[in-house]
Write an enzyme that holds these catalytic residues in place. Structure first.
Site, mmCIF file in Angstrom:
data_model
loop_
_atom_site.group_PDB
_atom_site.id
_atom_site.type_symbol
_atom_site.label_atom_id
_atom_site.label_comp_id
_atom_site.label_asym_id
_atom_site.label_seq_id
_atom_site.Cartn_x
_atom_site.Cartn_y
_atom_site.Cartn_z
ATOM 1 C CB CYS A 50 4.514 5.038 2.374
ATOM 2 S SG CYS A 50 4.710 4.090 0.859
ATOM 3 C CG ASN A 95 1.014 3.073 -1.678
ATOM 4 O OD1 ASN A 95 1.354 4.238 -1.481
ATOM 5 N ND2 ASN A 95 1.480 2.054 -0.972
ATOM 6 C CG HIS A 140 0.219 5.706 3.249
ATOM 7 N ND1 HIS A 140 0.379 6.312 2.021
ATOM 8 C CD2 HIS A 140 0.824 4.483 3.152
ATOM 9 C CE1 HIS A 140 1.049 5.498 1.223
ATOM 10 N NE2 HIS A 140 1.318 4.389 1.873
#
Ligand code: UT7
Length: 324
Positions: free
Chosen positions: A114, A281, A251
């Site tokens: 990520c 996500n 993020h």
């Protein structure tokens, strides 16, 4: 004079298939209410059968090139952040390169889960500042829907697919914090936490792609502790403070993590770009997606200070500060 990596254009691509939280209610012991309250996620996009990470990356890259008014010929290299490549090798960046009709320049993948886009952006900036490239396409593209365990309600409701891209160009700056472009980065990894978020397969272990495993609440705690810290470190390096920040583009894993980080940085939520409700996500794609969506909405003004930050498997985390 100092070379600075200036963002010339952004672009993104989201697959057509939209999955609302209710889709999971029909399949798992979960509710739309739980997912919204705990994560802020309302829907996410899933790639179509046969649609690969590079297919989405090509679309995002083309959009970013269009926005920058450039052609693939104008680009010196491609860095793709992904943990869900088309194949074990070659790098999916080479598929994107081929898809764009490029036969020149370099193309390689960066894998920091990520945090991948932050790492790739810092990498592209380092190549530009060292004179190895003048214009670099930095892309984040992910098909996390391919590595989810559909029986694990603690993870499969969280992730989505998509891609985002930016075009970086080296331009002369004065070497001051007033310069346009990337001003500073801060990258970190700590493998002692590798078991908190990982995929339980791999080429040299099981010989399979594996499925995502996460101890969500522990990752959550690290995120809240580490994200504001890395943003402060990068701002410090840039000679700026949180008072100078116009936009936080974090993020997009969990709205609660984002809110806690903004609070720690003393930023009001109207300075935060939030796309987690619509994208879920998307791992390394989430920051370039958020940047491109906000850019398309005309939210950034020339001279704005933008902070990006991310944490993910590794653990790996970091931040990039740039002036629009
Ligand atoms: O992008 C890479 C980095 N990743 C992240 O940043 C993710 C970080 N973690 C998170 O975002 C959160 O930890 C989650 C959203 C994954 C989970 O939220 P939480 O508030 O930390 O919940 P929890 O894991 O502590 O679980 C609380 C309860 C548990 O039930 P019990 O044991 O209290 O009875 C879970 O079983 O919620 C339950 N639960 C669910 N309930 C309904 C977990 N998933 C679900 C679900 N629906 N989908």
């Amino acid at each position: 004079m100092t070379l600075r990596s200036v963002v010339l254009g952004t672009g993104h691509y989201l697959p057509d298939r939209v999955i609302e939280n209710s889709w999971f209610e029909e399949r798992l012991d979960t509710t739309d209410e739980w997912i919204r309250a705990r994560t802020g996620i309302e829907r996410r996009h899933f790639a179509a059968e046969g649609q690969a990470t590079s297919d989405m990356g090509i679309r995002a890259a083309r959009a970013a090139l269009d926005k920058a008014g450039l052609r693939p010929d104008d680009i010196d290299g491609i860095i793709l952040a992904t943990s869900t490549p088309d194949h074990t090798f070659p790098a999916s960046a080479t598929m994107i390169q081929h898809g764009l009709g490029m036969t020149h320049g370099f193309a390689y993948d960066v894998q920091a889960v990520c945090a991948g886009f932050v790492f790739a952006l810092a990498n592209g900036d380092a190549m530009i500042r060292s004179g190895m490239a003048r214009r670099v396409l930095v892309i984040g593209s992910e098909t996390f829907s391919r590595i989810l365990d559909w029986s694990d309600r603690g993870t499969c409701v969280l992730f989505g697919d998509g891609a985002g891209a930016v075009v970086l160009e080296g331009q002369e700056g004065a070497g001051a914090s007033e310069d346009r472009g990337i001003l500073a980065s801060d990258l970190n990894s700590d493998g002692q936490y590798r078991d908190l978020l990982y995929v339980d397969g791999g080429v040299s272990t099981t010989g399979t792609a594996g499925q995502l495993r996460m101890q969500g609440n522990l990752v959550f705690r690290h995120a809240v502790e580490k994200l504001a810290k890395t943003a402060h470190t990068a701002l410090d390096k840039a000679g700026l403070t949180t008072a100078d920040v116009d936009w936080l583009v974090p993020h997009q894993a969990n709205a609660r993590i984002i809110t806690a980080t903004a609070q720690k940085m003393g930023l009001s939520m109207d300075k935060v770009v939030l796309t987690v409700a619509d994208h879920g996500n998307t791992s390394a794609a989430s920051i370039p997606l958020a940047l491109s969506v906000a850019d398309a909405q005309g939210r950034f003004r020339p001279g704005d200070v933008i902070v990006t930050e991310a944490i993910g498997g590794g653990l790996s985390w970091g931040s990039v500060v740039l002036r629009w």
